[in-house]
Design an enzyme around this catalytic site. Structure first.
Site, PDB file in Angstrom:
ATOM      1  N   ASP A  94      83.957  22.017  22.663  1.00 23.60           N
ATOM      2  CA  ASP A  94      83.118  22.036  22.920  1.00 23.60           C
ATOM      3  C   ASP A  94      82.351  23.780  22.167  1.00 23.60           C
ATOM      4  O   ASP A  94      83.723  24.465  22.180  1.00 23.60           O
ATOM      5  CB  ASP A  94      82.971  22.336  24.722  1.00 23.60           C
ATOM      6  CG  ASP A  94      81.874  21.759  24.891  1.00 23.60           C
ATOM      7  OD1 ASP A  94      81.176  22.103  24.115  1.00 23.60           O
ATOM      8  OD2 ASP A  94      82.208  22.233  26.232  1.00 23.60           O
ATOM      9  N   ARG A 118      77.356  27.446  21.518  1.00 24.65           N
ATOM     10  CA  ARG A 118      76.768  29.146  21.623  1.00 24.65           C
ATOM     11  C   ARG A 118      77.247  29.045  20.824  1.00 24.65           C
ATOM     12  O   ARG A 118      76.858  30.689  20.712  1.00 24.65           O
ATOM     13  CB  ARG A 118      77.795  28.878  23.311  1.00 24.65           C
ATOM     14  CG  ARG A 118      76.459  28.554  24.393  1.00 24.65           C
ATOM     15  CD  ARG A 118      78.325  28.255  25.371  1.00 24.65           C
ATOM     16  NE  ARG A 118      78.189  27.080  25.652  1.00 24.65           N
ATOM     17  CZ  ARG A 118      79.582  26.617  25.645  1.00 24.65           C
ATOM     18  NH1 ARG A 118      80.339  27.193  26.699  1.00 24.65           N
ATOM     19  NH2 ARG A 118      80.035  25.374  25.985  1.00 24.65           N
ATOM     20  N   TRP A 119      78.270  29.573  20.080  1.00 21.75           N
ATOM     21  CA  TRP A 119      78.975  29.972  18.677  1.00 21.75           C
ATOM     22  C   TRP A 119      77.768  30.216  18.045  1.00 21.75           C
ATOM     23  O   TRP A 119      78.116  31.809  17.327  1.00 21.75           O
ATOM     24  CB  TRP A 119      79.959  29.320  18.476  1.00 21.75           C
ATOM     25  CG  TRP A 119      80.911  29.933  17.106  1.00 21.75           C
ATOM     26  CD1 TRP A 119      81.672  30.647  17.703  1.00 21.75           C
ATOM     27  CD2 TRP A 119      80.171  29.891  15.782  1.00 21.75           C
ATOM     28  NE1 TRP A 119      81.991  30.841  16.088  1.00 21.75           N
ATOM     29  CE2 TRP A 119      81.310  30.873  15.247  1.00 21.75           C
ATOM     30  CE3 TRP A 119      79.413  29.934  15.066  1.00 21.75           C
ATOM     31  CZ2 TRP A 119      81.032  31.155  13.963  1.00 21.75           C
ATOM     32  CZ3 TRP A 119      79.638  29.265  13.576  1.00 21.75           C
ATOM     33  CH2 TRP A 119      80.104  30.415  13.141  1.00 21.75           C
ATOM     34  N   ARG A 152      71.991  25.883  15.742  1.00 27.66           N
ATOM     35  CA  ARG A 152      73.203  25.174  16.307  1.00 27.66           C
ATOM     36  C   ARG A 152      74.233  24.192  15.691  1.00 27.66           C
ATOM     37  O   ARG A 152      74.628  24.475  14.908  1.00 27.66           O
ATOM     38  CB  ARG A 152      72.706  24.128  17.144  1.00 27.66           C
ATOM     39  CG  ARG A 152      72.312  24.937  18.632  1.00 27.66           C
ATOM     40  CD  ARG A 152      71.785  23.653  19.217  1.00 27.66           C
ATOM     41  NE  ARG A 152      72.522  22.772  19.806  1.00 27.66           N
ATOM     42  CZ  ARG A 152      73.299  22.906  20.919  1.00 27.66           C
ATOM     43  NH1 ARG A 152      73.536  24.152  21.120  1.00 27.66           N
ATOM     44  NH2 ARG A 152      74.728  22.375  21.556  1.00 27.66           N
ATOM     45  N   HIS A 191      78.586  23.409  14.299  1.00 22.63           N
ATOM     46  CA  HIS A 191      79.086  22.259  13.921  1.00 22.63           C
ATOM     47  C   HIS A 191      79.782  22.332  12.821  1.00 22.63           C
ATOM     48  O   HIS A 191      80.631  21.722  12.575  1.00 22.63           O
ATOM     49  CB  HIS A 191      77.712  20.658  14.113  1.00 22.63           C
ATOM     50  CG  HIS A 191      77.303  20.558  15.132  1.00 22.63           C
ATOM     51  ND1 HIS A 191      77.805  20.551  16.535  1.00 22.63           N
ATOM     52  CD2 HIS A 191      75.757  19.941  15.406  1.00 22.63           C
ATOM     53  CE1 HIS A 191      77.434  20.433  17.693  1.00 22.63           C
ATOM     54  NE2 HIS A 191      75.999  20.623  16.891  1.00 22.63           N
ATOM     55  N   SER A 246      79.539  12.036  22.046  1.00 18.50           N
ATOM     56  CA  SER A 246      79.019  11.065  23.215  1.00 18.50           C
ATOM     57  C   SER A 246      78.464  10.344  23.116  1.00 18.50           C
ATOM     58  O   SER A 246      78.104  10.670  22.527  1.00 18.50           O
ATOM     59  CB  SER A 246      80.117  12.307  24.411  1.00 18.50           C
ATOM     60  OG  SER A 246      78.005  12.746  24.774  1.00 18.50           O
ATOM     61  N   ARG A 268      70.015  14.106  22.238  1.00 15.75           N
ATOM     62  CA  ARG A 268      70.290  15.482  22.265  1.00 15.75           C
ATOM     63  C   ARG A 268      69.005  15.553  21.012  1.00 15.75           C
ATOM     64  O   ARG A 268      68.836  13.512  20.384  1.00 15.75           O
ATOM     65  CB  ARG A 268      71.202  16.182  21.351  1.00 15.75           C
ATOM     66  CG  ARG A 268      72.374  16.280  22.439  1.00 15.75           C
ATOM     67  CD  ARG A 268      73.466  17.220  21.400  1.00 15.75           C
ATOM     68  NE  ARG A 268      74.470  17.378  22.511  1.00 15.75           N
ATOM     69  CZ  ARG A 268      75.137  18.642  22.496  1.00 15.75           C
ATOM     70  NH1 ARG A 268      75.676  19.173  21.264  1.00 15.75           N
ATOM     71  NH2 ARG A 268      75.567  18.727  23.245  1.00 15.75           N
ATOM     72  N   LEU A 320     100.133  10.335  10.323  1.00 15.13           N
ATOM     73  CA  LEU A 320      99.101  11.283  11.183  1.00 15.13           C
ATOM     74  C   LEU A 320      98.459   9.766  11.263  1.00 15.13           C
ATOM     75  O   LEU A 320      98.204   9.695  10.931  1.00 15.13           O
ATOM     76  CB  LEU A 320      98.668  12.171  11.471  1.00 15.13           C
ATOM     77  CG  LEU A 320      97.952  12.757  12.255  1.00 15.13           C
ATOM     78  CD1 LEU A 320      98.352  13.431  13.328  1.00 15.13           C
ATOM     79  CD2 LEU A 320      96.953  14.388  11.634  1.00 15.13           C
ATOM     80  N   ARG A 369      86.024  19.567  33.229  1.00 15.47           N
ATOM     81  CA  ARG A 369      85.842  18.522  33.166  1.00 15.47           C
ATOM     82  C   ARG A 369      86.537  17.716  31.913  1.00 15.47           C
ATOM     83  O   ARG A 369      86.365  18.239  30.210  1.00 15.47           O
ATOM     84  CB  ARG A 369      84.537  18.491  33.448  1.00 15.47           C
ATOM     85  CG  ARG A 369      83.316  19.280  32.538  1.00 15.47           C
ATOM     86  CD  ARG A 369      81.930  18.865  32.945  1.00 15.47           C
ATOM     87  NE  ARG A 369      81.314  19.336  32.174  1.00 15.47           N
ATOM     88  CZ  ARG A 369      80.512  20.567  32.293  1.00 15.47           C
ATOM     89  NH1 ARG A 369      80.573  21.376  33.728  1.00 15.47           N
ATOM     90  NH2 ARG A 369      79.967  21.394  31.156  1.00 15.47           N
ATOM     91  N   GLU A 417      98.259  16.112  30.071  1.00 18.38           N
ATOM     92  CA  GLU A 417      98.417  17.322  30.894  1.00 18.38           C
ATOM     93  C   GLU A 417      97.148  18.112  30.241  1.00 18.38           C
ATOM     94  O   GLU A 417      96.811  17.603  29.298  1.00 18.38           O
ATOM     95  CB  GLU A 417      99.305  18.483  30.104  1.00 18.38           C
ATOM     96  CG  GLU A 417     100.882  17.833  30.827  1.00 18.38           C
ATOM     97  CD  GLU A 417     101.486  17.887  32.685  1.00 18.38           C
ATOM     98  OE1 GLU A 417     100.650  19.139  32.885  1.00 18.38           O
ATOM     99  OE2 GLU A 417     101.611  17.302  33.041  1.00 18.38           O
TER     100      GLU A 417
HETATM  101  C1  FPP Z   1      79.678  19.709  20.999  1.00 17.37           C
HETATM  102  O1  FPP Z   1      79.434  21.483  21.242  1.00 17.37           O
HETATM  103  C2  FPP Z   1      80.501  19.811  19.963  1.00 17.37           C
HETATM  104  C3  FPP Z   1      79.543  18.877  19.291  1.00 17.37           C
HETATM  105  C4  FPP Z   1      78.796  18.102  20.121  1.00 17.37           C
HETATM  106  C5  FPP Z   1      79.901  17.934  17.988  1.00 17.37           C
HETATM  107  C6  FPP Z   1      80.940  18.236  17.625  1.00 17.37           C
HETATM  108  C7  FPP Z   1      81.118  17.162  16.242  1.00 17.37           C
HETATM  109  C8  FPP Z   1      81.377  18.038  14.822  1.00 17.37           C
HETATM  110  C9  FPP Z   1      82.356  19.314  14.936  1.00 17.37           C
HETATM  111  C10 FPP Z   1      80.909  17.442  13.757  1.00 17.37           C
HETATM  112  C11 FPP Z   1      81.727  16.038  13.276  1.00 17.37           C
HETATM  113  C12 FPP Z   1      82.344  16.343  12.422  1.00 17.37           C
HETATM  114  C13 FPP Z   1      83.164  16.020  12.066  1.00 17.37           C
HETATM  115  C14 FPP Z   1      84.083  15.284  10.562  1.00 17.37           C
HETATM  116  C15 FPP Z   1      84.299  15.476  13.198  1.00 17.37           C
HETATM  117  P1  FPP Z   1      78.074  21.491  21.451  1.00 17.37           P
HETATM  118  O2  FPP Z   1      76.941  21.195  20.792  1.00 17.37           O
HETATM  119  O3  FPP Z   1      77.930  20.863  23.062  1.00 17.37           O
HETATM  120  O4  FPP Z   1      77.880  23.071  21.886  1.00 17.37           O
HETATM  121  P2  FPP Z   1      77.340  23.741  23.017  1.00 17.37           P
HETATM  122  O5  FPP Z   1      78.131  23.637  24.598  1.00 17.37           O
HETATM  123  O6  FPP Z   1      77.957  25.559  23.040  1.00 17.37           O
HETATM  124  O7  FPP Z   1      75.945  23.485  22.757  1.00 17.37           O
END
Ligand code: FPP
Length: 225
Positions: free
Chosen positions: A2, A6-7, A15, A19, A47, A53, A113, A172, A185
């Site tokens: 997560d 924001r990053w 955004r 990612h 999810s 989105r 793995l 959560r 855990e």
């Molecule tokens: C949550 O941060 C991140 C996601 C919903 C997407 C994660 C997806 C990737 C890292 C790319 C998928 C590709 C691979 C190879 C796994 P957020 O967008 O909810 O951040 P925020 O809460 O700060 O808005």
């Protein structure tokens, strides 16, 4: 994973830059898991709720996923990483699903793995799909037990998580492995996923190793009275 959005926003970036950097972190943590001889690592990438989105963001995440799998497949094979998707395949675009299934197939003999990716995943949806299949297969109530339910889940045959790490300060589960996490855990950190490092991953594991897991029993060192 997560905090990607924001990053990026904190840096005045779109955004998707969050990612993109998030994907680099997935690779870093897979390398760390291999070094630490961890047997299973699961990334919550997308999810079922994330389908809601904006269309553009969903497209970018799907594209990142597709390109990453295409590029990383040979590294997975050479590092011994078995790729597996958990999640609802019926909701996936056909072209992405075929890349996913090809990667699963080609890494199926990798033994170092298991890297599970929760994509189009929600724990409740996983349980609903399991129940539907179980009924379709004519399973009768008298043989239903935990191991039978386990065998109908997407995670069938894969160990349940000892430790669940969530980044970005939220505390959560958000529908992640809700059945499998009964005795997991938890490690929560303020760090946003794109800033998460191998060092912090190791720190989380060291923290986990100090914990006493009783699984509902009393410790063998506890006096009865
Ligand atoms: C949550 O941060 C991140 C996601 C919903 C997407 C994660 C997806 C990737 C890292 C790319 C998928 C590709 C691979 C190879 C796994 P957020 O967008 O909810 O951040 P925020 O809460 O700060 O808005």
């Amino acid at each position: 994973m997560d905090g990607n959005g924001r990053w990026a926003q904190l840096r005045g970036l779109p955004r998707y830059e969050g990612h993109k950097r998030g994907v680099e972190k997935v690779k870093e943590i897979i390398r760390a898991a291999l070094r630490l001889k961890i047997s299973v690592v699961t990334f919550y990438a997308f999810s079922i709720e994330n389908w809601q989105r904006p269309k553009k963001e969903v497209e970018i995440i799907m594209e990142l996923l597709e390109n990453t799998l295409k590029k990383e497949k040979k590294n997975f094979i050479s590092q011994g990483v078995r790729f597996k998707m958990i999640g609802n395949r019926y909701l996936m675009p056909e072209n992405i699903l075929s890349v996913i299934e090809e990667t699963e197939q080609e890494t199926s003999n990798c033994k170092e793995l298991i890297a599970q990716f929760a994509i189009s995943y929600s724990g409740r949806d996983e349980i609903i799909r399991a129940v539907k299949r179980l009924i379709k297969e004519g399973i009768t109530p008298d043989i239903i037990d935990e191991s039978l339910i386990n065998s109908f889940l997407d995670t069938s045959g894969v160990a349940e998580p000892d430790l669940i790490i969530r980044t970005s300060g939220e505390q959560r589960l958000s529908n992640f492995l809700i059945w499998q996490s009964a005795y997991s855990e938890f490690y929560f950190t303020q760090t946003l996923w794109p800033d998460f490092t191998e060092d912090e991953f190791t720190e989380a594991i060291l923290d986990f190793q100090k914990r006493q897991r009783r699984f509902g029993k009393v410790s063998e060192f506890t006096r009865a009275y």
